[in-house]
Design an enzyme around this catalytic site. Structure first.
Site, PDB file in Angstrom:
ATOM      1  CE  LYS A 263      -3.348  -2.389   2.965  1.00 55.60           C
ATOM      2  NZ  LYS A 263      -4.226  -2.285   4.349  1.00 55.60           N
TER       3      LYS A 263
ATOM      4  CD  GLU B  92      -1.213  10.953  -0.836  1.00 59.97           C
ATOM      5  OE1 GLU B  92      -1.305  12.038  -1.594  1.00 59.97           O
ATOM      6  OE2 GLU B  92      -0.551  10.154  -0.869  1.00 59.97           O
TER       7      GLU B  92
END
Length: 761
Positions: free
Chosen positions: A717, A721
Site C-alpha cells: 500500500k 499520504e
C-alpha cells in the site's frame, strides 16, 4: 568489500530485494547536480517568457498597452487576450485528467478577471532578465467588480456537489438518527474547526521548457506528475498529434499534488513556442506559485455523543469548503468519520461555497488531512469529558468493517499501530490531567490521534527488456516526485528476476513509455509496481520455458514451478547446484533480447466486496513556554500499517516528510488573505512559514507488519499520504494536555496559545 550472497543464500531469502532498506538509485544524480529539472534544459534558440499577473481579484481589463515593452531591443512578443491565436480549445469543454466539473480557466481567453494573480500577458524576450524587466512596462487598466474571498462570509451559501470528479464519493446516506442520539447522549461534545488555506510550495517552482524542432515537433520538459497527462493536454489544446509532442519529466523537485493538473506556465510556453517557431521557457516566480491550486480553507462541525462507558452513540460531521466560481473542486472531507469508528447514528454533510479564487487543487492527503484532524481532536475532547484514556476510547469503538459500506477491510492492523506506537512512545507514563507534566519551566503535553487513507490502485502498463548482457531495462510513463519511484521499481524488477540492483535500469517520466496514471494518491507502487512485476514475471516465464526445453541443460524437464531465478541464474529449487546463467539460455535460443509488456488492473471483484485502507497511530510530545506562548514539538512516533513495505528506507523518509508537513499544518502554514484586495499577502517563503530544520526534533517511524493478499499482487500500500493525516490532531491534542488550552483553528499560532492561557488564568 562485502561478498555477494551465494545462490543457496538467496534461495533461502524470499523477496531478496523487496523489503530491504536500499538507498535511492537516483541519489547520486541529485546530490551532484546531474539531475536536470524542467527549467534547466537548454536549446540553442531558447527564448524566455515572463508572466504578467492580474492586479485585481475580479473584473475586466479595459486597456492593455504593450508598446513600451515591445520597444526594448530583444523583446520578441507580448501575448495578451487581444493577439493570442484562435485555438479550438477556447471553444470547447476539454479537460485534463484531474479536472473537476466545470470549465477550466483558459489563460488569455478574454478580458475577464476571475481571481488575483490571474495570468493576463506573457512577455517573451532573448533573456529572462529582459523579459522580467519588460513585463513591468506593460500597462494595464482594469474595471473592478465586487469580489468575495472570505469563506466565512458565504458559508451559508454552500451547495451540495454531485459526483463532480473521479474518485469523489458523496457522503453516504445517514444511518440511524444522529441528531436525536446526540440530544439524548449521556456525554456529548459539539465543536467547530477551521483549517486555513495552504499553498503548494515545493522546492522546484513550476516551469516548462518547450524545445521547438525544425519539423514543427515539440519536446516539452515539464514539471508534472504525469507526462502523459501533459502530452494529452498539449495535443488537445493546440491541435497536435501525439507524434508531434514528446513530454519529458525525469526529475521533479517536489509536487505534492501541484503537478497533477497542467499549470498555466505550460500553456504559455507552448503558445509562445508554436507562434514564434522557436524554443521557449516559462517559469513561475515564488509569488506566482500562489496564483493557482491550493488546499482549500474549510469550516467544520463535529458533534459526538457517547455513553458513560465510551461507546459512541452519535456522530455528526459537517464541512463547508471553498471552490472557484468556474469549477467545482471537491474533496472527501467527512466520509472518513463514518468509516473510522463504529457508531449506529451518523450524519455526514459536505458543501461547497464559491469564492473569487483559482480552483483549489489536491494537496497531500486531500480531504483526509483536513477532515480527519477535526474528528480526532473531537475524539480527544470526548475522551477528556469521559475521563478516559484517548487510546482506550478509540479501541472501544474500533471496527474491522467499514461502517459506510458494510464491507470488511482487506487488512487493518490499527490495533497493532496503537499498541506498538504507545509502547515506543512511553504512553503508559502519561498523567492524564492537563498541565500535570513539566520539564523545568516548560509545560509538557502528550497527545495522539489515528489516521486513515485509501489503498488505491489504477491501471498501468510496464515494459521489461532483458539483454544478452544480463542487464534489464524496465519502463513506464510514471513519475518520481521525490517519493523513490526509481528505486522501488528497480527493487521489484530485480526481485522478480533475481538480478542485482545495479543490473536493472528503470525509466520513467517520458510520454513515449507505456501508459501509467498520474502519480498521486499513494497508488504508484500499487499500480505501476504491479505492472512492473507482471512484465518481469512474463520475462521470467519465457526464460524458464526456454531452460526447461533445452535437452542438454541442467533444468531440462523440470516442472516450471521448480525453477526460480537468483543472481543472474535459473536455479532448481530442490537442488541449487542445478543452475544455468540467464545469458547462456538466451544464447542457446539465439535471442539478443527478451521483451515483454504487461498491464495491471485492480482486483475489481475484491474491491467491490472489501474496504482497502492504510492506517496509522500518531503520538506527539510538545513543550510550551507558558510565558511566551511558544510551542515546540519535541517527539513524534508514527506507527503505520501499509501492507508490504517495498523499501523501508524510502518509505520511512516518506513518513518523516509527511510528519514534518503535518507539523507545518498544525503550527505554521497559513495563507493570509487581505479580503479587501482578494489576494494572498504573504506570498513568499519569508512570510509563508513552512517548517525548517530547527523546528524538527525526534521523529520515530514504525512499520507495523500487515499481510494483504487482496490489495494487489505485491501486497503493498502507499505511504505518501498516511503519514500526514493524524499529525495535526496529535499536536493539537498534546497542546491541550500541556496547557489546558484547546485550539480548534489551525494553524496553532502563538497568539492563539497566549489568548487561551490568559483565559485559563
Amino acid at each position: 568489500m562485502i561478498a555477494k550472497p551465494s545462490i543457496p543464500d538467496l534461495l533461502r531469502e524470499p523477496g531478496a530485494r523487496i523489503g530491504r532498506p536500499v538507498s535511492r538509485v537516483d541519489g547520486r544524480l541529485k546530490v551532484t547536480g546531474a539531475a536536470r529539472y524542467a527549467a534547466e534544459h537548454d536549446a540553442s534558440d531558447l527564448a524566455h517568457g515572463y508572466i504578467v499577473s492580474s492586479a485585481i481579484a475580479r473584473g475586466r481589463i479595459t486597456r492593455i498597452d504593450t508598446r513600451a515593452a515591445l520597444a526594448l531591443p530583444g523583446v520578441l512578443q507580448v501575448f495578451t487576450h487581444e493577439n493570442r491565436p484562435s485555438l479550438a480549445w477556447f471553444d470547447r469543454k476539454w479537460k485534463d485528467q484531474d479536472a473537476p466539473k466545470g470549465s477550466p480557466l483558459r489563460p488569455l481567453y478574454d478580458a475577464e478577471i476571475q481571481h488575483a494573480l490571474q495570468p493576463v500577458a506573457l512577455v517573451v524576450a532573448e533573456s529572462f532578465e529582459l523579459a522580467r524587466h519588460a513585463a513591468r512596462l506593460v500597462e494595464i487598466e482594469y474595471e473592478e467588480a465586487t469580489h468575495q474571498t472570505d469563506l466565512h462570509a458565504v458559508r451559508d451559501q454552500g451547495f451540495t456537489p454531485g459526483k463532480d470528479k473521479g474518485g469523489f464519493q458523496p457522503p453516504p446516506k445517514p444511518r440511524g438518527d444522529a441528531d436525536r442520539a446526540l440530544a439524548e447522549a449521556e456525554v456529548a461534545v459539539d465543536v467547530s474547526f477551521t483549517q486555513a488555506t495552504e499553498y503548494h510550495n515545493p522546492m522546484e517552482m513550476h516551469g516548462s521548457t518547450v524545445v521547438h524542432h525544425p519539423d514543427g515537433t515539440l519536446t516539452v520538459y515539464d514539471k508534472t506528475q504525469g507526462a502523459l497527462n501533459t502530452q494529452t493536454y498539449v495535443c488537445n489544446v493546440f491541435g497536435l498529434s501525439q507524434a508531434q509532442v514528446r513530454v519529458l519529466s525525469p526529475f521533479v523537485g517536489g509536487a505534492f499534488g501541484s503537478g497533477l493538473r497542467p499549470q498555466h506556465q505550460l500553456f504559455m510556453a507552448v503558445l509562445a513556442a508554436t507562434q514564434l517557431k522557436r524554443s521557449v521557457r516559462v517559469e513561475l516566480s515564488r509569488p506566482q506559485m500562489f496564483s493557482f491550486g491550493h488546499r482549500p480553507e474549510t469550516i467544520q462541525r463535529v458533534a459526538l455523543g457517547a455513553r458513560r462507558d465510551g461507546t459512541l452513540t452519535a456522530l455528526i460531521h459537517e464541512a463547508v469548503q471553498e471552490s472557484s466560481r468556474y469549477e467545482n473542486y471537491v474533496e472527501i472531507v467527512v466520509n472518513w468519520s463514518g468509516q473510522q469508528y463504529r457508531c449506529d447514528n451518523v450524519r455526514l454533510d459536505y458543501k461547497l461555497a464559491r469564492l473569487d479564487v483559482h480552483t483549489p487543487l489536491d494537496q497531500r492527503a486531500p480531504g483526509a488531512a483536513t477532515g480527519v484532524p477535526a474528528l480526532e481532536i473531537a475524539m480527544d475532547e470526548l475522551a477528556c469529558a469521559l475521563d478516559m484514556d484517548p487510546v482506550e476510547l478509540r479501541l472501544k469503538n474500533y471496527t474491522d468493517v467499514d461502517p459506510n459500506t458494510g464491507n470488511p477491510f482487506s487488512s487493518k492492523e490499527l490495533r497493532a499501530c496503537f499498541r506498538q506506537g504507545a509502547e515506543r512512545f512511553g504512553w503508559a507514563k502519561r498523567t492524564p490531567q492537563p498541565r500535570s507534566m513539566r520539564d523545568g519551566r516548560y509545560l509538557v503535553g502528550w497527545g495522539m490521534a489515528a489516521g486513515v487513507w485509501d489503498a488505491m490502485q489504477g491501471q498501468a502498463t510496464a515494459r521489461a527488456t532483458l539483454g544478452i548482457d544480463g542487464r534489464l531495462t524496465v519502463s513506464s510513463a510514471t513519475a518520481d516526485i521525490g517519493t523513490g519511484t526509481y528505486t522501488v521499481m528497480t527493487q521489484i524488477a530485480a526481485d522478480v528476476l533475481g538480478l542485482a540492483m545495479e543490473d536493472v535500469t528503470f525509466l520513467l517520466g517520458d510520454s513515449s513509455l507505456p501508459m501509467a496514471p498520474i502519480e498521486g494518491g499513494s497508488w504508484t507502487v500499487s499500480s505501476v509496481g504491479s505492472a512492473v512485476k507482471a512484465a518481469c514475471d512474463r520475462v521470467r516465464d519465457r526464460l524458464v520455458g526456454l531452460a526447461r526445453k533445452s535437452n542438454e541443460g541442467p533444468l531440462a524437464g523440470l516442472p516450471a514451478e521448480e525453477v526460480t531465478m537468483a543472481d543472474g541464474h535459473l536455479v532448481a529449487r530442490s537442488d541449487p547446484a542445478r543452475r544455468v546463467p540467464v545469458t547462456e539460455v538466451m544464447r542457446a535460443a539465439d535471442l539478443l533480447t527478451i521483451e515483454e509488456e504487461a498491464r495491471s488492473v485492480p482486483y475489481y471483484l475484491a474491491r467491490s466486496r472489501h474496504a482497502f485502507g492504510t492506517h496509522s497511530a500518531v503520538f506527539a510530545e510538545v513543550r510550551v513556554d507558558p510565558e511566551l506562548g511558544t510551542m515546540q514539538v519535541t517527539r513524534v512516533v508514527s506507527a503505520v500499517a501499509a501492507g508490504r513495505i517495498i523499501n523501508p528506507k524510502t518509505a520511512r523518509s516518506q513518513i518523516m516528510g509527511a510528519v514534518v508537513w503535518g507539523l507545518g499544518m498544525a503550527m505554521q502554514e497559513e495563507a493570509l488573505i487581505d479580503h479587501r484586495l482578494g489576494r494572498v499577502m504573504n506570498h513568499d517563503l519569508a512570510e509563508y512559514h513552512v517548517p525548517v530544520a530547527a523546528d524538527i526534533h525526534d521523529i520515530d517511524v514504525i512499520f507495523v507488519e500487515e499481510q494483504d493478499e487482496m490489495v494487489n499482487p505485491l501486497g503493498a500500500k502507499g505511504v505518501g499520504e498516511i503519514g500526514i493525516v493524524g499529525v495535526p490532531a496529535a499536536i493539537a491534542n498534546a497542546l491541550y494536555h500541556a496547557t489546558g488550552v484547546r485550539v480548534r483553528d489551525l494553524p496553532i499560532t502563538v497568539d492563539k496559545i497566549l489568548a487561551g492561557l490568559r483565559a485559563e488564568r
